[in-house]
Design a protein around this motif. Structure first.
Motif: not given
Ligand code: ADE
Length: 234
Positions: A7, A112-115, A88, A142, A50, A139-140
């Motif tokens: 994360t 955990c993905g983000h953006y 996802t 987590e 990123d 949004t993410g």
């Protein structure tokens, strides 16, 4: 069971997973939370993780290198390539039987993905399971990771003090849990159902099954269909 959570927001994950029942399970050694900060693995001198997506489009993407190196460090530490979940909205929707399946693993990596997402190439190399926690977009990753860790942990032997409660609650056999009551016997003019005060265990069991079926039929007709289809034959 060892959870390895990759994360960009390790504090959020750590804080969320060290309280109450899960906190006690960690203290007792039934589960271990290895929260890995992806940013610690970037080779970029500004600690960047990123960049813009090729071909244009909104937002930034998480780059492959830091995620891959974080993942490899986990593999090195446990000397194997563990099952690896990417959380996802594009995944299979998480449910109780998936929680029970994942609970059989000794090690589970959750990314955990983000953006706006993650470079596809690293997903192709490390991910074994794509999992969503429902048809909505967060949004993410987590919160989804924490939801999964919670549901999986309570299926790990020893985590719940009463070993049975992991299987007798909602969704076991596709039935929701029956209604429960505690003291006092009368509250707001509502009396606890007589059968529960009877001490007659067989009758109580029958009443609870009836209530579970009624409740499932009313609230989750989709589950009730599954219950009828898979009901153990007597
Ligand atoms: N990331 C963003 N939304 C999500 C969802 N619904 N499930 C899993 N991961 C997500």
């Amino acid at each position: 069971m060892n959870f390895h959570i990759l994360t960009l927001f390790p504090d959020m994950v750590r804080d969320g997973l060290h309280t109450s029942i899960l906190g006690r399970a960690v203290e007792n050694g039934h589960i271990r939370m290895n929260v890995v900060n992806i940013r610690d693995y970037t080779l970029d001198k500004h600690k960047k993780v990123d960049d813009y997506p090729y071909g244009g489009g909104a937002g930034m993407l998480m780059q492959a290198q830091p995620i891959y190196d974080a993942y490899i460090s986990v593999c090195d530490s446990i000397q194997k390539k563990p099952r690896t979940v990417y959380v996802t909205p594009q995944g299979r929707v998480f449910n109780q039987s998936m929680a029970a399946e994942f609970a059989k693993e000794d090690d589970l990596v959750i990314l955990c993905g983000h953006y706006e997402g993650v470079d596809e190439r690293v997903l192709e190399e490390i991910v074994t399971d794509y999992v969503s926690i429902g048809d909505y977009v967060l949004t993410g990753g987590e919160l989804p990771a924490m939801v999964m860790v919670d549901a999986i942990s309570r299926m790990v032997p020893g985590v719940l003090s009463n070993e049975d409660s992991g299987v007798t609650e909602s969704f076991y056999d596709n039935l929701l849990e029956y209604p429960q009551y505690s003291r006092p016997e009368v509250w707001h003019d509502k009396k606890v159902p007589e059968v529960l005060l009877s001490g007659h265990h067989k009758k109580i069991e029958e009443w609870r099954l009836e209530q579970s079926m009624k409740r499932t039929m009313e609230r989750r007709p989709d589950l009730y269909e599954k219950y009828l289809a898979n009901k153990p034959q007597v």
